[in-house]
Each structure stands twice: as C-alpha cells, then as structure tokens.
Design an enzyme around this catalytic site. Structure first.
Site, PDB file in Angstrom:
ATOM      1  N   ARG A   1      -0.924   2.191  12.909  1.00 58.98           N
ATOM      2  CA  ARG A   1      -1.513   1.050  12.496  1.00 58.98           C
ATOM      3  C   ARG A   1      -1.355   0.518  10.962  1.00 58.98           C
ATOM      4  NH1 ARG A   1      -5.023   5.034  12.510  1.00 58.98           N
ATOM      5  NH2 ARG A   1      -6.441   5.206  10.730  1.00 58.98           N
ATOM      6  N   HIS A   2      -0.598   1.449  10.517  1.00 50.14           N
ATOM      7  CA  HIS A   2      -0.297   1.370   8.877  1.00 50.14           C
ATOM      8  C   HIS A   2       1.401   1.160   8.768  1.00 50.14           C
ATOM      9  CE1 HIS A   2      -4.328   3.402   8.426  1.00 50.14           C
ATOM     10  NE2 HIS A   2      -4.199   2.691   7.417  1.00 50.14           N
TER      11      HIS A   2
ATOM     12  N   ARG B   1       0.849  -1.039  -0.038  1.00 54.33           N
ATOM     13  CA  ARG B   1       0.015  -0.059   0.056  1.00 54.33           C
ATOM     14  C   ARG B   1       0.708   1.261  -0.201  1.00 54.33           C
ATOM     15  NH1 ARG B   1      -5.745  -1.608   2.103  1.00 54.33           N
ATOM     16  NH2 ARG B   1      -5.574  -3.520   0.627  1.00 54.33           N
TER      17      ARG B   1
ATOM     18  N   ARG C   1      -1.871  -6.877  12.503  1.00 52.38           N
ATOM     19  CA  ARG C   1      -2.638  -5.905  13.354  1.00 52.38           C
ATOM     20  C   ARG C   1      -3.053  -6.807  14.586  1.00 52.38           C
ATOM     21  NH1 ARG C   1      -6.253  -1.636   9.948  1.00 52.38           N
ATOM     22  NH2 ARG C   1      -4.470  -0.574   9.295  1.00 52.38           N
TER      23      ARG C   1
ATOM     24  N   GLU D   1      -9.944  -1.871  13.385  1.00 51.15           N
ATOM     25  CA  GLU D   1     -10.056  -2.560  12.202  1.00 51.15           C
ATOM     26  C   GLU D   1      -8.955  -3.801  11.859  1.00 51.15           C
ATOM     27  OE1 GLU D   1     -10.961  -0.957   8.317  1.00 51.15           O
ATOM     28  OE2 GLU D   1     -10.012  -2.710   7.322  1.00 51.15           O
TER      29      GLU D   1
ATOM     30  N   GLU E   1       0.238   4.314   0.506  1.00 51.56           N
ATOM     31  CA  GLU E   1      -0.245   5.639   1.169  1.00 51.56           C
ATOM     32  C   GLU E   1       0.757   6.024   2.195  1.00 51.56           C
ATOM     33  OE1 GLU E   1      -2.847   2.828   2.413  1.00 51.56           O
ATOM     34  OE2 GLU E   1      -4.838   3.338   1.455  1.00 51.56           O
TER      35      GLU E   1
ATOM     36  N   SER F   1     -11.486  -6.911   6.847  1.00 49.85           N
ATOM     37  CA  SER F   1     -12.773  -6.382   5.890  1.00 49.85           C
ATOM     38  C   SER F   1     -12.946  -7.427   4.957  1.00 49.85           C
ATOM     39  CB  SER F   1     -12.243  -5.118   5.107  1.00 49.85           C
ATOM     40  OG  SER F   1     -12.000  -3.879   5.782  1.00 49.85           O
TER      41      SER F   1
END
Ligand code: ATP
Ligand code: MG
Length: 443
Positions: free
Chosen positions: A228-229, A220, A417, A366, A222, A369
């Site tokens: 958490r990332h 990812r 996580r 989270e 981002e 998903s």
C-alpha cells in the site's frame, strides 16, 4: 494516405460499404490457411481486418507485420452478420477487408509476453520492468481510464463545491511533518526537500481563499516494502474554512467520494467489467471513535492492540466489521490520540488527549487522513513547543495565524489507494503508470 481522413474504430459502423482509412496497433495476428486476420485497435476500440490473398500488394505487405506493430490500413467496411462482440470490445457487427496496409513502426521482434491473452499473468517485477509494453494490455489500460475518471470527478466535484484549485511547490526548505521520511535534494548548494505534504500551503491557502484543493505529487522517503505504499504518489488534498466541527470535513470528503464513485459507475462500465468488479453500493459512511474500534477488535476479533493506535491488520478487521454491521465499504475512525497526530491537529476541547481528527478506511485500508487544525496563534506555538520543536523554524507558516486565520480543517486522500481497492489490485504499484519504490526508479 492522409491521416486527417483517418476514421476511428468506434465510428466504423457509420461507414458500411465505404472505403476508409484506419490506423492503430495490431493486437493479434491470426493466420487461417491463406487468410490473415488482424485485430486492429486504436484509442476508441478494436476491429477485425481480413487480408485476402486476392488483395495482391496488401497480402505481400502483411507478411512482415507482427503483433503490436503500428499500421495504417485502407479497406472496405463490410457488415459482419452474427459477429459477436468479443471481450476487450472488438467491434462485432463490422469488419474491414484490407485493400492496402503499411507499417508505420515496429520490428518483427517477438514480444516478451503474450499481450493478446485476456489476463496478463506476470509477476509484478516483470510487469513493471516491461511497463511501457505491458500498459498496452486492455486490463492495464482500463486501470488508467478509471484513474483519469477519478481525477476528473474529484476536480469537478471540488470546484462545484466552491473550492479553488491551487498548485503548491514540491521543492521546499523544511520538512512539513518532521521526521525522517523526506527526500533531500541539492538546491544550488543548499539542502532542500521534496514535499511530503502540501499541508502548510493549504492552510495558507484557506487564509486567503476559504476553500482550496490540490491534486499533486507527494514524496515519502519511507523504505516501505508493503502493498500500500510507494515513494511518490498523487494526493487529493483539500482544506476548508469557517467550520464549526471536524464532522463538516468528513461530510465534505464523503460527498466527494460519492461523486467520484457515481461518476466511475456512469463512465467506466466496460473497464470495471474487465476487472470483474463494480462500484460499491454507497450508504452513509459509518463513524466510529478509534477507542471504540479498539474495543471491538478485542471483543469481536480477539485482537489486542499495543498502545492506542490501530495497525494494518486491525484496519482490515474494522473494514470487515463495517461491511457486516453497516453494509458499508467505508468507515470513518475518529478522535485519534494527540500524540499520534501532527502538531497542527486540533485537540478535543473536553479531552485534550484526543484530537478532532479522522481516518477514512475503504475496504479495510486507510485512504485518507484529516481533521480540524489549530487556528489560534498561541495555541499553535504552544503545540510546536510541546513537541520539542522550535517555533522560529515555522516563522512564515505562523504568520498565517498571527494575522488571522479562520477555523478550518481538511484532508489528504491517496488517489492510488482508491483505485487499488476499487479494482482489488494486489499492490498499489499497479495503480501507478510508473511507480517509485525503494528499488525502482525506472522506467
Ligand atoms: P500510512 O499510515 O498508510 O503509511 P499515512 O497516515 O502516513 O499513511 P497520511 O500522511 O495520512 O499517510 O497521507 C494521507 C493519505 O495519503 C493516506 O491516507 C494514503 O491514502 C495516502 N498515502 C500516504 N502515504 C502513502 C504512500 N507512501 N503511498 C501511497 N499513498 C500514500
Ligand atoms: Mg494517515
């Protein structure tokens, strides 16, 4: 000295009175008057060794041995009455009287920090800059023992439940979920991307094998600065066919989580104790519509949410609510709005503004998903169009549905996580051996 004769530390109590060979790292060297004590650790545990001045050559050789040097030792196994088991599991009942010691590797250099203290009190940058060394600390090692147990338990459970393990390419020609968060790489002069999800390949997978799972890297791009990332993580993905409802997907995920946690509880007691934590008591995971969660946030916590999505603070609050109300560390939030989910998500038949989808929260974060996916060719093409995308760009993906694909759903679950929340780590980065973030590409 022959390494084949090496005795593992955990096995030393079976050799009392014998002369044996051990090998490992010097966790701590302590000098008491003329005596030198060494805690020697290997992959199985830790034991105390004593070097007496009367040992002659060994006493001479130990002079230039420092913490974390790698050594092999020939010594006599002695019972050590009343020797208490120390934290970090130094064998209490036995010790080694050193007859010979040789350094296999390591300089006399001083360590940049004290690895022998029970807690490594380093800031995250120092911890990660010196990652290869910091990982030697018992608490750090414990994280990855538990992590390996989580991975193994997930695989065992999925296979047992009839899922076939697949591995799908991470160099791909187009961005699965669209959006800006993909890494571009030069692929023989063409543009390629690092996969941000195995979604399309999983769906192709169930159209052949009914049930598939994958454990693999997810990229990812981002530019996150959160706890958490990370930009590369390991996803625990699954997809299953012939479902009637997305609730069956939640059932399967819940069963997998239960197996993961009961396995960790069985196999990782010492490691959990080092982190002063325990596996949560598992009760059936409560399930709540996102729209109801937003009402609870407003009425119970005075939190207004903009739009119809929940933010990280809202997730934390709903985590608290789940604990207070249901005694559960987990909660499923369901029926996310259609415009918040990817184009392949199945809309609700009665209210197409929401989807047959869910997020799973663990202690207010989270971790997964998932949901039911569209399996009808025309519906899928329409969904692609509605989002302003071109169906021609999805030709080989759409073939899966053109030729027939059973009703199905699945999830993407973040492995790190799980560890972060189980051990209460300050950041997810501690749950990766070598995390990648905006600023960090090494070690
Ligand atoms: P978030 O909203 O927290 O950014 P997401 O909804 O974008 O996550 P999904 O695409 O749903 O993430 O991915 C499935 C799971 O993978 C997430 O629930 C999470 O556990 C994990 N995950 C996603 N992005 C990251 C990341 N950047 N670092 C670590 N784990 C991640
Ligand atoms: Mg998500």
């Amino acid at each position: 000295m022959n390494m084949k004769e090496r005795v593992l530390v955990a096995d030393i109590p079976n050799h009392i009175g014998e002369t044996i060979t051990i090998a490992g790292w010097v966790s701590v060297r302590r000098d008491h008057g003329k005596l030198v004590f060494l805690d020697i650790r290997d992959r199985s545990g830790s034991v105390q060794a004593i070097v007496l001045p009367s040992s002659g050559e060994a006493y001479e050789a130990v002079k230039d041995i420092r913490n974390e040097n790698v050594v092999r030792i020939g010594g006599l196994v002695k019972e050590r009455p009343g020797g208490a088991e120390k934290a970090g599991s130094v064998l209490g009942g036995v010790e080694i009287e050193v007859l010979s010691i040789g350094k296999l590797s390591g300089e006399e250099a001083a360590l940049p920090f004290d690895l022998s203290s029970p807690v490594l009190d380093l800031n995250i940058d120092t911890l990660l800059d010196h990652r290869t060394l910091a990982l030697r600390h018992p608490k750090q090692r414990a994280i990855f023992k538990i992590y390996a147990t989580v991975l193994a338990a997930y695989g065992d459970h999925m296979r047992e439940a009839g899922f076939l393990e697949i591995k799908t390419p991470k160099l791909v020609a187009s961005a699965t979920e669209g959006g800006a968060n993909v890494f571009t790489v030069d692929y023989f002069g063409r543009k390629a991307y690092l996969a941000q999800s195995p979604q399309f390949y999983k769906q192709a997978g169930i159209s052949v094998f009914e049930r598939v799972f994958e454990v693999g890297p997810v990229f990812r791009a981002e530019p996150h600065f959160t706890t958490r990332h990370v930009n590369e993580y390991i996803g625990l993905d699954a997809e299953l066919a012939f479902i009637e409802s997305f609730t069956e997907v939640m059932d399967e995920l819940e069963a997998a989580m239960n197996h993961i946690f009961s396995t960790v509880e069985q196999k990782c007691q010492a490691e959990l104790a080092l982190h002063e934590t325990a596996v949560p008591t598992l009760v059936p995971f409560p399930r709540l519509r996102l729209s109801e969660a937003l009402i609870i946030l407003k009425e119970k916590y005075g939190k207004e949410v903009e739009g119809s999505d929940i933010d990280a603070e809202g997730e934390r609050m709903i985590g608290e609510y789940a604990k207070e109300t249901f005694g559960s560390d987990f909660i499923f939030l369901t029926h996310y709005p259609t415009d918040l989910r990817p184009f392949y998500t199945m809309p609700n038949a009665d209210d197409p503004s929401v989807t047959e989808s869910f997020d799973l929260l663990y202690r207010g974060l989270e971790i997964a998903s998932g949901g039911q996916r569209i399996h009808d060719f025309h519906q899928l093409v329409e969904s692609i169009r509605k989002r302003g995308m071109n169906a021609d760009d999805f030709a080989s993906y759409l073939d899966v549905f053109r030729y027939g694909c059973p009703p199905h759903g699945g999830w993407g679950l973040g492995s790190e996580r799980i560890i972060q929340k189980l051990l209460g780590l300050g950041t997810i980065k501690e749950a990766l051996l070598y995390p990648r973030d905006v600023k960090r590409l090494s070690p």
